[in-house]
Scaffold this motif. Structure first.
Motif, mmCIF file in Angstrom:
data_model
loop_
_atom_site.group_PDB
_atom_site.id
_atom_site.type_symbol
_atom_site.label_atom_id
_atom_site.label_comp_id
_atom_site.label_asym_id
_atom_site.label_seq_id
_atom_site.Cartn_x
_atom_site.Cartn_y
_atom_site.Cartn_z
ATOM 1 N N VAL A 173 0.766 -1.135 -0.118
ATOM 2 C CA VAL A 173 0.060 0.113 -0.008
ATOM 3 C C VAL A 173 1.040 1.116 -0.054
ATOM 4 O O VAL A 173 2.054 1.238 0.927
ATOM 5 C CB VAL A 173 -0.812 0.052 1.330
ATOM 6 C CG1 VAL A 173 -1.656 1.522 1.281
ATOM 7 C CG2 VAL A 173 -1.933 -1.005 1.076
ATOM 8 N N ILE A 174 0.456 2.046 -1.016
ATOM 9 C CA ILE A 174 1.434 3.331 -1.081
ATOM 10 C C ILE A 174 0.571 4.832 -0.935
ATOM 11 O O ILE A 174 -0.666 4.877 -1.081
ATOM 12 C CB ILE A 174 2.317 3.521 -2.369
ATOM 13 C CG1 ILE A 174 1.431 3.693 -3.491
ATOM 14 C CG2 ILE A 174 3.211 2.124 -2.379
ATOM 15 C CD1 ILE A 174 1.729 4.048 -4.624
ATOM 16 N N GLY A 175 0.967 5.573 -0.386
ATOM 17 C CA GLY A 175 0.509 6.927 -0.463
ATOM 18 C C GLY A 175 1.274 8.283 -0.688
ATOM 19 O O GLY A 175 2.689 7.950 -0.466
ATOM 20 N N PHE A 176 0.692 9.329 -0.744
ATOM 21 C CA PHE A 176 1.755 10.525 -1.022
ATOM 22 C C PHE A 176 1.066 11.640 -0.042
ATOM 23 O O PHE A 176 0.064 11.693 0.250
ATOM 24 C CB PHE A 176 1.838 11.139 -2.269
ATOM 25 C CG PHE A 176 2.248 10.151 -3.351
ATOM 26 C CD1 PHE A 176 3.581 9.674 -3.468
ATOM 27 C CD2 PHE A 176 1.486 9.636 -4.280
ATOM 28 C CE1 PHE A 176 4.086 8.938 -4.235
ATOM 29 C CE2 PHE A 176 2.020 8.802 -5.341
ATOM 30 C CZ PHE A 176 3.437 8.162 -5.120
ATOM 31 N N MET A 177 2.121 12.338 0.600
ATOM 32 C CA MET A 177 1.420 13.385 1.547
ATOM 33 C C MET A 177 2.617 14.638 1.537
ATOM 34 O O MET A 177 3.749 14.421 1.234
ATOM 35 C CB MET A 177 1.224 12.801 3.036
ATOM 36 C CG MET A 177 2.651 12.437 3.595
ATOM 37 S SD MET A 177 2.110 12.012 5.613
ATOM 38 C CE MET A 177 0.911 10.565 5.297
ATOM 39 N N PRO A 178 1.861 15.737 1.605
ATOM 40 C CA PRO A 178 2.824 17.129 1.372
ATOM 41 C C PRO A 178 3.893 17.114 2.889
ATOM 42 O O PRO A 178 3.634 16.404 3.748
ATOM 43 C CB PRO A 178 1.797 18.164 1.668
ATOM 44 C CG PRO A 178 0.434 17.671 1.553
ATOM 45 C CD PRO A 178 0.653 16.051 1.920
ATOM 46 N N ARG A 179 5.159 17.642 2.563
ATOM 47 C CA ARG A 179 6.096 17.735 3.682
ATOM 48 C C ARG A 179 5.531 18.104 4.870
ATOM 49 O O ARG A 179 5.870 17.576 5.759
ATOM 50 C CB ARG A 179 7.066 18.421 2.930
ATOM 51 C CG ARG A 179 8.432 18.736 3.974
ATOM 52 C CD ARG A 179 9.593 19.451 3.261
ATOM 53 N NE ARG A 179 10.560 19.837 4.324
ATOM 54 C CZ ARG A 179 11.733 20.454 3.854
ATOM 55 N NH1 ARG A 179 11.860 21.003 2.604
ATOM 56 N NH2 ARG A 179 12.476 20.655 4.832
ATOM 57 N N PRO A 180 4.710 19.095 5.138
ATOM 58 C CA PRO A 180 4.310 19.663 6.269
ATOM 59 C C PRO A 180 3.575 18.787 6.800
ATOM 60 O O PRO A 180 3.748 18.695 8.364
ATOM 61 C CB PRO A 180 3.545 21.132 6.011
ATOM 62 C CG PRO A 180 4.380 21.553 4.602
ATOM 63 C CD PRO A 180 4.436 20.123 3.759
ATOM 64 N N VAL A 181 2.749 18.010 6.073
ATOM 65 C CA VAL A 181 2.101 17.022 6.821
ATOM 66 C C VAL A 181 2.636 15.744 7.407
ATOM 67 O O VAL A 181 2.628 15.260 8.469
ATOM 68 C CB VAL A 181 0.934 16.612 5.903
ATOM 69 C CG1 VAL A 181 0.006 15.445 6.728
ATOM 70 C CG2 VAL A 181 -0.367 17.699 5.359
#
Length: 238
Positions: free
Chosen positions: A172-180
């Motif tokens: 399972v993969i995901g992407f998130m903004p650096r600040p988050v």
């Protein structure tokens, strides 16, 4: 004699529902992403459905995608997330994302794709096979009502459990903004691995890039996380 571990579906689901019921939250799921778009319009009107889950671009159905909507005790939408399968076969995620990263842009922004780029980390080079993409993660509610309650732990593990029940993916993969990511959201969701700087997005007219982290879990990682007592994790995250 049968030995039951905590990550038996019934145990994990029961523990999750106990926490959600305590907060007056009910979850519904579906695979019609036009319906999901309409629900987001009601509960999250300032958000544009992300390209990875837009049925105008992808053939999304009950076999390869699912959304989750959470409602509070009044019926108001306070949570959303979605899952979608990517069948990479023998191709590594790093190979797929060299061009395919353009399929996962930040929502609602006018992206300059010529300047934006993807940089594979070591984990992406090892990931292949049946990969589940996890996105559209959002939790609303009045200030202070849910944040700091440990609900992120429950909702993240609910997504992992759903993926395992439906597809048992290799990853399972995901992407998130650096600040988050820097606020520890990946850990609260349950992700064991994070790769910084893999995505760099430029908005047209701006020279300041938006950096994205990739988070990921193997099938084995998910089983390990789901075997951890949920009540303890919620207490620690709150």
């Amino acid at each position: 004699m049968t030995i039951h571990t905590v990550n038996d579906d019934s145990f994990v689901l029961a523990a999750s529902l106990d926490v959600l019921n305590h907060h007056g939250i009910s979850l519904t799921t579906g695979s019609d992403f036009e319906e999901y778009r309409a629900l987001l319009g009601l509960g999250r009107p300032d958000h544009e459905l992300g390209a990875p889950f837009d049925p105008a671009f992808h053939d999304l159905n009950s076999e390869n995608a699912i959304w989750v909507i959470g409602r509070d005790e009044t019926g108001q939408i306070m949570h959303a997330q979605a899952l979608r399968m990517l069948d990479l076969g023998y191709k590594s995620l790093s190979e797929y994302m060299r061009q395919g990263f353009r399929e996962f842009p930040p929502s609602g922004l006018d992206i300059d794709y010529e300047r934006s780029r993807y940089r594979a980390g070591p984990g992406a080079s090892r990931i292949s096979g049946r990969v589940c993409y996890h996105g559209e993660v959002w939790m609303g509610g009045e200030p202070g009502k849910y944040r700091g309650s440990g609900l992120s732990c429950v909702l993240g593990r609910y997504a992992f459990l759903t993926a395992m029940q439906l597809w048992s993916p290799d990853y399972v993969i995901g992407f998130m903004p650096r600040p988050v990511a820097f606020k520890g959201f990946a850990e609260r969701q349950g992700y064991m691995h994070a790769e910084p700087g893999c995505l760099r997005w430029f908005v047209k007219g701006s020279d300041k890039p938006l950096e994205g982290f990739m988070v990921y879990m193997s099938n084995e990682d998910i089983r390990f996380v789901l075997d951890m007592p949920l009540a303890e994790l919620v207490a620690q995250a709150a």
